[in-house]
Design an enzyme around this catalytic site. Structure first.
Site, PDB file in Angstrom:
ATOM      1  N   ASP A 119      -0.339  -0.817  -2.416  1.00  0.00           N
ATOM      2  CA  ASP A 119       0.094   0.579  -2.561  1.00  0.00           C
ATOM      3  C   ASP A 119      -0.397   1.206  -3.859  1.00  0.00           C
ATOM      4  O   ASP A 119       0.000   2.319  -4.208  1.00  0.00           O
ATOM      5  CB  ASP A 119       1.612   0.714  -2.419  1.00  0.00           C
ATOM      6  CG  ASP A 119       2.384   0.103  -3.577  1.00  0.00           C
ATOM      7  OD1 ASP A 119       1.947  -0.932  -4.105  1.00  0.00           O
ATOM      8  OD2 ASP A 119       3.443   0.655  -3.947  1.00  0.00           O
ATOM      9  N   ASP A 159       0.002   0.767  -7.074  1.00  0.00           N
ATOM     10  CA  ASP A 159       0.798   1.084  -8.262  1.00  0.00           C
ATOM     11  C   ASP A 159       0.634   0.017  -9.346  1.00  0.00           C
ATOM     12  O   ASP A 159       0.987   0.247 -10.492  1.00  0.00           O
ATOM     13  CB  ASP A 159       2.282   1.310  -7.924  1.00  0.00           C
ATOM     14  CG  ASP A 159       2.972   0.101  -7.322  1.00  0.00           C
ATOM     15  OD1 ASP A 159       2.316  -0.930  -7.076  1.00  0.00           O
ATOM     16  OD2 ASP A 159       4.193   0.197  -7.077  1.00  0.00           O
ATOM     17  N   ASP A 206      -3.051  -3.449  -6.103  1.00  0.00           N
ATOM     18  CA  ASP A 206      -2.276  -4.004  -4.988  1.00  0.00           C
ATOM     19  C   ASP A 206      -2.271  -3.003  -3.824  1.00  0.00           C
ATOM     20  O   ASP A 206      -2.804  -1.899  -3.952  1.00  0.00           O
ATOM     21  CB  ASP A 206      -0.861  -4.381  -5.443  1.00  0.00           C
ATOM     22  CG  ASP A 206      -0.016  -3.194  -5.863  1.00  0.00           C
ATOM     23  OD1 ASP A 206      -0.570  -2.099  -6.056  1.00  0.00           O
ATOM     24  OD2 ASP A 206       1.211  -3.362  -6.000  1.00  0.00           O
ATOM     25  N   SER A 244       4.649  -3.221  -1.580  1.00  0.00           N
ATOM     26  CA  SER A 244       3.886  -3.488  -2.790  1.00  0.00           C
ATOM     27  C   SER A 244       2.955  -4.673  -2.578  1.00  0.00           C
ATOM     28  O   SER A 244       2.088  -4.643  -1.719  1.00  0.00           O
ATOM     29  CB  SER A 244       4.847  -3.707  -3.963  1.00  0.00           C
ATOM     30  OG  SER A 244       4.146  -3.772  -5.176  1.00  0.00           O
TER      31      SER A 244
END
Length: 584
Positions: A311, A313, A309, A156
């Site tokens: 990834d 999400d 961010d 993340s």
């Protein structure tokens, strides 16, 4: 090489290091362990081997390196072997399919290949994304392809030294009880690295990509509530940064599909790069990570700034405030605005029937409940983590209609075709929401002010305290024990009237001492409520060596001219709370 006591430290750590050293690992890994066992590397050896990585609220996550407490081929291999064993036991005599995705972090592709190899070696069919993709698309793919499970390799928004392994179940949500603990039990049952099947079966690995992309984007397009507004405001000036992550693959496409024609990418951060060269932390919650986006926005006089961010999400946004300056909104503000917009448009479009609901987490702003109540839409609370939101959606599937939800840490979910936080869909709706406001001659900040005028101004803040290593974990444990045994009597001059302990599933009236049970899964979280409406939550992280304190205060806003004064009052209130808790 076998070393018993090169220096004075716990024998079990040396034993574990030697066990790894004598297992079937590659030569370079053995050399790393030998180096750690050399005198002078006691601290690093301890941190690498004093425990095993465990599934927390975000799955498996840690610093990359050799050792049982590090992210590497072997810890991933054991975790995947455990998950494979659990899948094979859970679905005997069935074809088992899984999906695997990865982000832009260093080693993410290598780790993803390792995970695919282990699954395939165990006879499990693997759908493997051809290139990096956002985490929410992995959740979508699991559901779309009929998979029993899935894994995404990401840490993340953590610093570049970290990587992670998020495991998902057949509903596209991260593992929850009993699956999470059952998988850990299977991992713990593996006697050694030698028990992991690393030999890839290429016949059981299928590469996927553009077809899933198209289906995912089509699902996002269906979320639009005001296409006619976008057609009038298609020139809305949007600045977007993927912060060197996977967002670049999907967010610009989603915005273009919605009809936005004036999107400006932060070029310095457009290329995926696990070293995140332009930022200290690749986290849109951090003002520093938004510096380049703010610079571009000022150059073009943008209406909206968005950054995701690595990834993709989580999403952070900035808009011009009542002084004409760009201001970063926190996760509670953005989440509140999303619910405010969604419910307003659902009502305008005649879609609210009384069977809809929204969801937030226990540490997220209470204004969301007030907004939902005003639209006669049910609002639910869950523990922190989207896996709990997804579990509630699964429970209510076919009974009630999910509109949206989120949590304070910049994660939001629109509709339920993805069962995790989704920055791609969120960016599309945030842009539409900004266009909706502009179509009425307002900025998104004006839209937020209207929300506060109607429901009161809420302000939240977070203090995150990092306590590294084994001693830090013990210190955090002691801190929580002290709060449980001796809860504060008053905070910032107001009596603490209620304590909720999610670990013991108990709510205590601190005035009378009366206790009652709460219906939540067990979790190491404490909350304190004061007579004047302050909410404080203490929550150790399940994946990182830190403890987080969340603060929420509120006050009515009578007119927009008092915005700054009320905000200053709330800021002062939060500082008073921090001082009383010795966190200032």
């Amino acid at each position: 090489m076998s070393i018993n006591k090169v220096f004075n430290m716990e024998q079990n750590i040396i034993d574990k290091a030697n066990k790894w050293l004598n297992s079937n690992i590659d030569q370079s890994a053995k050399e790393e362990i030998k180096n750690l066992l050399s005198a002078g590397n006691e601290t690093e050896l301890t941190e690498s081997f004093y425990k095993d990585l465990e599934f927390g609220t975000g799955g498996l996550r840690g610093i990359m390196g050799i050792g049982s407490n590090r992210m590497n081929k072997y810890t991933l291999g054991m975790a995947t072997q455990g998950l494979a064993n659990y899948l094979l036991k859970t679905y005997p005599n069935e074809e088992i399919k899984v999906a695997i995705a990865y982000d832009s972090r260093n080693n993410s592709y290598f780790f993803a290949e390792t995970v695919a190899a282990v699954f395939s070696a165990n006879g499990i069919y693997v759908y493997f994304f051809e290139a990096l993709r956002p985490t929410p698309e992995l959740s979508f793919a699991i559901r779309n392809l009929g998979c029993k499970s899935g894994v995404v390799l990401t840490a993340s928004h953590n610093p570049k030294e970290y990587n992670g392994y998020k495991a998902y179940w057949d509903d596209g949500a991260q593992l929850i009880a009993p699956h999470d603990t059952n998988v850990i039990d299977e991992v713990n049952a593996i006697a050694s690295i030698d028990d992991v099947k690393f030999d890839k079966d290429a016949s059981k690995i299928e590469v996927i990509g553009e077809k899933i992309d198209a289906l995912y984007l089509q699902a996002i397009q269906k979320l639009s509530l005001a296409p006619e507004v976008i057609s009038r405001q298609k020139d809305l000036k949007i600045v977007y940064s993927p912060i060197h992550g996977t967002g670049i693959t999907m967010v610009p496409k989603a915005l273009e599909m919605y009809g936005f024609e004036n999107v400006h990418i932060v070029e310095e951060q457009a290329t995926p790069d696990g070293n995140f060269p332009t930022v200290v932390y690749p986290n849109p919650e951090e003002a520093e990570a938004m510096t380049l986006a703010l610079k571009k926005a000022n150059e073009i006089d943008a209406d909206l700034i968005m950054a995701t961010d690595p990834d993709a999400d989580r999403v952070g946004i900035a808009v011009k405030n009542n002084h004409g300056e760009f201001q970063l909104l926190n996760g509670n503000q953005t989440g509140s605005l999303l619910i405010y917009y969604l419910l307003k448009k659902w009502k305008e479009n005649g879609k609210i029937t009384g069977n809809q609901y929204i969801v937030k987490t226990i540490v997220t702003t209470e204004i969301i409940d007030k907004i939902a109540n005003s639209y006669q839409v049910e609002s639910f609370d869950t523990l922190t983590g989207f896996k709990y939101i997804a579990a509630l959606i699964k429970k209510l599937e076919g009974k009630k209609e999910f509109i949206g939800g989120g949590e304070e840490s910049y994660g939001y979910m629109i509709s339920d075709f993805v069962r995790d936080k989704d920055a791609v869909a969120s960016c599309a709706i945030i842009a539409e929401m900004t266009a909706y406001a502009k179509d009425q001659g307002k900025s998104l900040f004006d839209f937020m002010t209207e929300m506060y005028l109607e429901f009161g101004m809420y302000k939240e803040s977070l203090v995150s305290i990092t306590k590294k290593g084994k001693s830090g974990a013990e210190e955090i444990k002691e801190m929580m024990a002290t709060y449980r045994a001796n809860p504060p009597q008053s905070i910032d001059g107001s009596s603490v009237i209620r304590m909720v302990d999610y670990d013991s599933s108990t709510e205590t009236n601190l005035s009378t001492g009366e206790k009652s049970k709460i219906n939540f899964p067990q979790s190491n979280v404490l909350q304190f409520f004061t007579a004047d409406g302050v909410k404080i939550s203490a929550r150790p992280s399940g994946t990182e060596p830190k403890i987080k304190f969340y603060f929420s205060v509120n006050q009515p806003l009578d007119n927009k001219e008092n915005f700054d004064a009320v905000m200053a009052n709330l800021d002062a209130k939060i500082e008073g709370v921090k001082v009383d808790l010795k966190l200032g």
